[in-house]
Motif scaffolding. Sequence first.
Motif, PDB file in Angstrom:
ATOM      1  N   SER A 182       0.850  -1.183   0.000  1.00  0.00           N
ATOM      2  CA  SER A 182       0.000   0.000   0.000  1.00  0.00           C
ATOM      3  C   SER A 182       0.888   1.236   0.000  1.00  0.00           C
ATOM      4  CB  SER A 182      -0.894   0.008   1.242  1.00  0.00           C
ATOM      5  OG  SER A 182      -0.122   0.325   2.398  1.00  0.00           O
ATOM      6  N   ARG A 183       0.294   2.408  -0.084  1.00  0.00           N
ATOM      7  CA  ARG A 183       1.101   3.632  -0.057  1.00  0.00           C
ATOM      8  C   ARG A 183       1.755   3.848   1.295  1.00  0.00           C
ATOM      9  NH1 ARG A 183      -3.594   8.336  -0.250  1.00  0.00           N
ATOM     10  NH2 ARG A 183      -4.304   8.132   1.891  1.00  0.00           N
ATOM     11  N   GLU A 184       1.305   3.081   2.314  1.00  0.00           N
ATOM     12  CA  GLU A 184       1.933   3.136   3.631  1.00  0.00           C
ATOM     13  C   GLU A 184       3.061   2.121   3.751  1.00  0.00           C
ATOM     14  OE1 GLU A 184       1.339   5.344   5.905  1.00  0.00           O
ATOM     15  OE2 GLU A 184      -0.343   6.301   4.886  1.00  0.00           O
ATOM     16  N   GLU A 221      -5.398   4.352   3.825  1.00  0.00           N
ATOM     17  CA  GLU A 221      -4.595   3.813   2.727  1.00  0.00           C
ATOM     18  C   GLU A 221      -5.394   3.817   1.435  1.00  0.00           C
ATOM     19  OE1 GLU A 221      -1.515   0.710   4.474  1.00  0.00           O
ATOM     20  OE2 GLU A 221      -3.533   0.144   4.958  1.00  0.00           O
TER      21      GLU A 221
END
Length: 332
Positions: free
Chosen positions: A60-62, A332
């Motif tokens: 994910s972008r995290e 997210e």
Amino acid sequence: MAVQQVIIQTKPHRPVDFSTSAIKAVVDESYIIADVKYDGVRLNLCVWPGLGEASLHWLSREGKQFPALSFNGAEPLDRDDRWAKFFGTDEALFKDGFMLDAELLIDDLPCKDIAGTLRRHEAIELSRFKVMVFGIVPMDVVLSGQEYRVTHSVMKYHVAYQVGLLKKRFPEIDWQVAESWDLFSMEEIDQTYEVVREQNMEGLVLKDPNGFYKRSKQVGMWKCVPDDNEDGTIVGLVWGTEGKANEGKVIGFEVLLESGHVVNACKITKAQMEEFTAKVWEWMRLPEHDSTPMPYAGHTARVTFMERHPDGSLRHPSFDSFRGISDPKIKE
């Protein structure tokens, strides 16, 4: 929901809110790149070569794994021997690995259903994937945490080249370059935005063609989306009115929006009402429930609304979806 650990701090470049003055300044100087903003889940696909194979993570972008894509400890395409040809010839744009910045779509599902699918510990057929790629960054740059000093106008050609090779080597996944246009006026931006909205797309991401790929939420990229949703954090419950059909049931949430307003976000489905109520009543029956957080407290959520009033409050706010995937408290 189990909390996922951070695998790689990818810190992708995220667009800031639309700014007429900033965007007009870019257009007046040159032009602007307008990418379609798809209603999917942000994907950071990290790949690096090994001996005759390659390792990778679907993040994910995290920087966290999606439960459905790390099913039984194996991620799609990880250590696939086809990577040997990909990295072992002159095909690979970045010989030491790369990160694809993309939007992950599954079938024709909306974002909230894609997020729900990725949360489940159930394997997904690769033929259901559509990966809409709009960025590519070398892995050494990703790991360094620095900005990538290749302009957006050049990066889109890097994306097109690498996507073409992925389609050739891994045809079971629908790899695509995100649809994009070069626009030369504010009028063209407005017209293009109207076209993509009519096609049920979420909106646009506008990029300064002379700007670089930065890390995290910074200028140089702007989101152009309707002002009809806002994210926030759940701080309480909304119960059905006494004497009405939904008495004793959770019919929505109190949500503290990022703008600072607290709204009652209701209009959930009957199935959600039953699910949320059952979980809350289970918590309320606990002997220690007074010292135990409410099950949905702190969860990130998206609220939709009809319009924003001058004082910042919302007209007809409704609960849309939870925003967490790997962690319910992280958007997210």
